[in-house]
Design a protein around this motif. Structure first.
Motif, mmCIF file in Angstrom:
data_model
loop_
_atom_site.group_PDB
_atom_site.id
_atom_site.type_symbol
_atom_site.label_atom_id
_atom_site.label_comp_id
_atom_site.label_asym_id
_atom_site.label_seq_id
_atom_site.Cartn_x
_atom_site.Cartn_y
_atom_site.Cartn_z
ATOM 1 N N ALA A 192 56.503 21.321 34.344
ATOM 2 C CA ALA A 192 56.150 22.612 33.752
ATOM 3 C C ALA A 192 54.651 22.783 33.535
ATOM 4 C CB ALA A 192 56.889 22.784 32.421
ATOM 5 N N LYS A 193 53.871 21.741 33.864
ATOM 6 C CA LYS A 193 52.406 21.764 33.725
ATOM 7 C C LYS A 193 51.990 22.116 32.291
ATOM 8 C CE LYS A 193 51.510 22.577 38.579
ATOM 9 N NZ LYS A 193 51.255 21.210 38.917
ATOM 10 N N LYS A 194 52.464 21.318 31.356
ATOM 11 C CA LYS A 194 52.175 21.522 29.939
ATOM 12 C C LYS A 194 50.971 20.673 29.530
ATOM 13 C CE LYS A 194 55.691 24.201 29.114
ATOM 14 N NZ LYS A 194 55.503 25.586 28.745
ATOM 15 N N ASN A 195 49.933 21.314 29.057
ATOM 16 C CA ASN A 195 48.706 20.601 28.684
ATOM 17 C C ASN A 195 48.856 19.774 27.413
ATOM 18 O OD1 ASN A 195 46.847 21.183 30.801
ATOM 19 N ND2 ASN A 195 46.821 23.300 30.077
ATOM 20 N N TRP A 196 49.875 20.041 26.610
ATOM 21 C CA TRP A 196 50.073 19.248 25.396
ATOM 22 C C TRP A 196 50.401 17.786 25.711
ATOM 23 C CZ3 TRP A 196 54.815 17.355 25.943
ATOM 24 C CH2 TRP A 196 55.839 18.141 26.457
ATOM 25 N N ILE A 197 50.673 17.463 26.976
ATOM 26 C CA ILE A 197 50.992 16.082 27.344
ATOM 27 C C ILE A 197 49.749 15.196 27.330
ATOM 28 C CG2 ILE A 197 50.691 16.302 29.858
ATOM 29 C CD1 ILE A 197 53.495 14.372 28.009
ATOM 30 N N ARG A 198 48.575 15.786 27.238
ATOM 31 C CA ARG A 198 47.332 15.008 27.337
ATOM 32 C C ARG A 198 47.285 13.843 26.354
ATOM 33 N NH1 ARG A 198 42.021 16.096 24.785
ATOM 34 N NH2 ARG A 198 40.656 14.539 25.687
ATOM 35 N N ILE A 199 47.439 14.096 25.087
ATOM 36 C CA ILE A 199 47.330 13.026 24.083
ATOM 37 C C ILE A 199 48.510 12.060 24.169
ATOM 38 C CG2 ILE A 199 47.165 12.502 21.613
ATOM 39 C CD1 ILE A 199 44.593 13.679 22.924
ATOM 40 N N PRO A 200 49.768 12.531 24.273
ATOM 41 C CA PRO A 200 50.857 11.561 24.454
ATOM 42 C C PRO A 200 50.684 10.696 25.706
ATOM 43 C CG PRO A 200 51.750 13.694 23.830
ATOM 44 C CD PRO A 200 50.282 13.892 24.080
ATOM 45 N N VAL B 148 54.132 22.338 17.413
ATOM 46 C CA VAL B 148 53.044 22.963 18.145
ATOM 47 C C VAL B 148 52.015 21.883 18.430
ATOM 48 C CG1 VAL B 148 51.220 24.692 18.066
ATOM 49 C CG2 VAL B 148 53.433 25.169 17.012
ATOM 50 N N PHE B 149 51.710 21.698 19.689
ATOM 51 C CA PHE B 149 50.712 20.724 20.081
ATOM 52 C C PHE B 149 49.441 21.453 20.459
ATOM 53 C CE2 PHE B 149 54.708 18.621 20.889
ATOM 54 C CZ PHE B 149 54.484 17.346 20.383
ATOM 55 N N THR B 150 48.332 20.966 19.972
ATOM 56 C CA THR B 150 47.065 21.561 20.345
ATOM 57 C C THR B 150 46.333 20.599 21.277
ATOM 58 O OG1 THR B 150 45.968 20.594 18.429
ATOM 59 C CG2 THR B 150 46.840 22.821 18.175
ATOM 60 N N THR B 151 45.533 21.177 22.134
ATOM 61 C CA THR B 151 44.743 20.356 23.037
ATOM 62 C C THR B 151 43.456 19.984 22.316
ATOM 63 O OG1 THR B 151 45.660 21.499 24.919
ATOM 64 C CG2 THR B 151 43.643 20.267 25.290
ATOM 65 N N LEU B 152 43.248 18.700 22.153
ATOM 66 C CA LEU B 152 42.040 18.234 21.497
ATOM 67 C C LEU B 152 40.896 18.198 22.487
ATOM 68 C CD1 LEU B 152 43.567 15.275 19.459
ATOM 69 C CD2 LEU B 152 43.010 17.560 18.649
ATOM 70 N N PRO B 153 39.684 18.439 22.038
ATOM 71 C CA PRO B 153 38.553 18.363 22.961
ATOM 72 C C PRO B 153 38.346 16.916 23.408
ATOM 73 C CG PRO B 153 37.793 18.671 20.705
ATOM 74 C CD PRO B 153 39.297 18.796 20.685
ATOM 75 N N SER B 154 37.812 16.768 24.606
ATOM 76 C CA SER B 154 37.530 15.428 25.124
ATOM 77 C C SER B 154 36.400 14.824 24.315
ATOM 78 C CB SER B 154 37.151 15.492 26.594
ATOM 79 O OG SER B 154 36.787 14.206 27.035
ATOM 80 N N MET C 94 43.328 11.361 31.348
ATOM 81 C CA MET C 94 43.558 12.116 30.120
ATOM 82 C C MET C 94 42.377 12.016 29.148
ATOM 83 S SD MET C 94 46.215 13.688 30.708
ATOM 84 C CE MET C 94 47.648 13.667 31.749
ATOM 85 N N ALA C 95 41.639 10.921 29.211
ATOM 86 C CA ALA C 95 40.470 10.768 28.337
ATOM 87 C C ALA C 95 39.268 11.547 28.848
ATOM 88 C CB ALA C 95 40.108 9.293 28.197
ATOM 89 N N THR C 96 39.275 11.906 30.123
ATOM 90 C CA THR C 96 38.081 12.534 30.705
ATOM 91 C C THR C 96 38.280 13.997 31.081
ATOM 92 O OG1 THR C 96 38.695 11.735 32.905
ATOM 93 C CG2 THR C 96 37.194 10.353 31.601
ATOM 94 N N GLY D 268 49.419 5.589 28.301
ATOM 95 C CA GLY D 268 48.609 4.821 29.245
ATOM 96 C C GLY D 268 47.924 3.635 28.591
ATOM 97 N N VAL D 269 47.339 3.856 27.436
ATOM 98 C CA VAL D 269 46.652 2.776 26.727
ATOM 99 C C VAL D 269 47.657 1.743 26.219
ATOM 100 C CG1 VAL D 269 45.246 2.230 24.694
ATOM 101 C CG2 VAL D 269 44.654 4.189 26.135
ATOM 102 N N HIS D 270 48.762 2.213 25.652
ATOM 103 C CA HIS D 270 49.796 1.305 25.149
ATOM 104 C C HIS D 270 50.329 0.412 26.262
ATOM 105 C CE1 HIS D 270 53.529 -0.164 23.384
ATOM 106 N NE2 HIS D 270 54.173 0.376 24.407
ATOM 107 N N THR D 271 50.690 1.017 27.387
ATOM 108 C CA THR D 271 51.281 0.262 28.484
ATOM 109 C C THR D 271 50.279 -0.728 29.074
ATOM 110 O OG1 THR D 271 52.781 2.074 28.954
ATOM 111 C CG2 THR D 271 52.462 0.460 30.696
#
Length: 181
Positions: free
Chosen positions: A112-120, A3-9, A165-167, A125-128
């Protein structure tokens, strides 16, 4: 089941993209999301067929792929792929073994427009973008601006993804209709 939760910005609301101009950001967001979907889809064969030649023995590739890579090396002066210094091979291993699986996950999440993708996606993005710093350092040191232009999208696109994703709290707002898979 995970289960992935969306963290607040972590940014104040005035810096989060949905708060800037909702209608304009929705249009830009849809365009950007489509671009990112194609970026992830296209990156799968690029990583498997081209980039992985730096870490997998040549006998596992058909001759036309080896010739295509040799053409790139000669035409664009890609001395990094030609010489494969150990630090470069390590970065390509990261691409093949960490980023490649992520491309499949991100493709699914964007379709599928899944919001859990935000943190991954933020991590990707930062890693690359971080891995591109020594690559650009080497390329710019020798003054190969043509090669820098070829590598530039692999810095700019992940930086834009990380910024988005950070904003934003939700990459795909509730008004977006998910596609069924």
């Amino acid at each position: 089941q995970l289960v992935f939760t969306t963290l607040p910005s972590p940014l104040p609301a005035r810096f989060q993209s949905p708060a800037l101009a909702p209608a304009k950001m929705a249009l830009l967001g849809a365009w950007f999301d489509t671009m990112m979907l194609f970026y992830f889809i296209l990156h799968i064969p690029t990583t498997v067929l081209v980039d992985s030649q730096s870490v997998i023995p040549q006998e596992y590739f058909p001759p036309f792929l080896i010739e295509m890579l040799q053409w790139h090396i000669k035409t664009n002066g890609d001395f990094l792929v030609d010489t494969n210094p150990p630090w470069f091979v390590a970065l390509v291993c990261g691409e093949v073994f960490l980023q490649l699986p992520f491309f499949f996950v991100a493709t699914y999440a964007y379709i599928a427009k899944k919001n859990w993708i935000r943190i991954p996606a933020l991590i990707y993005g930062v890693h690359t973008a971080t891995t591109m710093i020594p690559i650009f350092g080497e390329i710019l040191t020798v003054g190969n601006y043509q090669l820098a232009g070829i590598y530039a999208p692999y810095l700019v696109v992940p930086l834009l993804l990380a910024t988005k994703m950070a904003t934003t709290k939700t990459p795909f707002p509730p008004s977006s209709k998910p596609k069924r898979l």
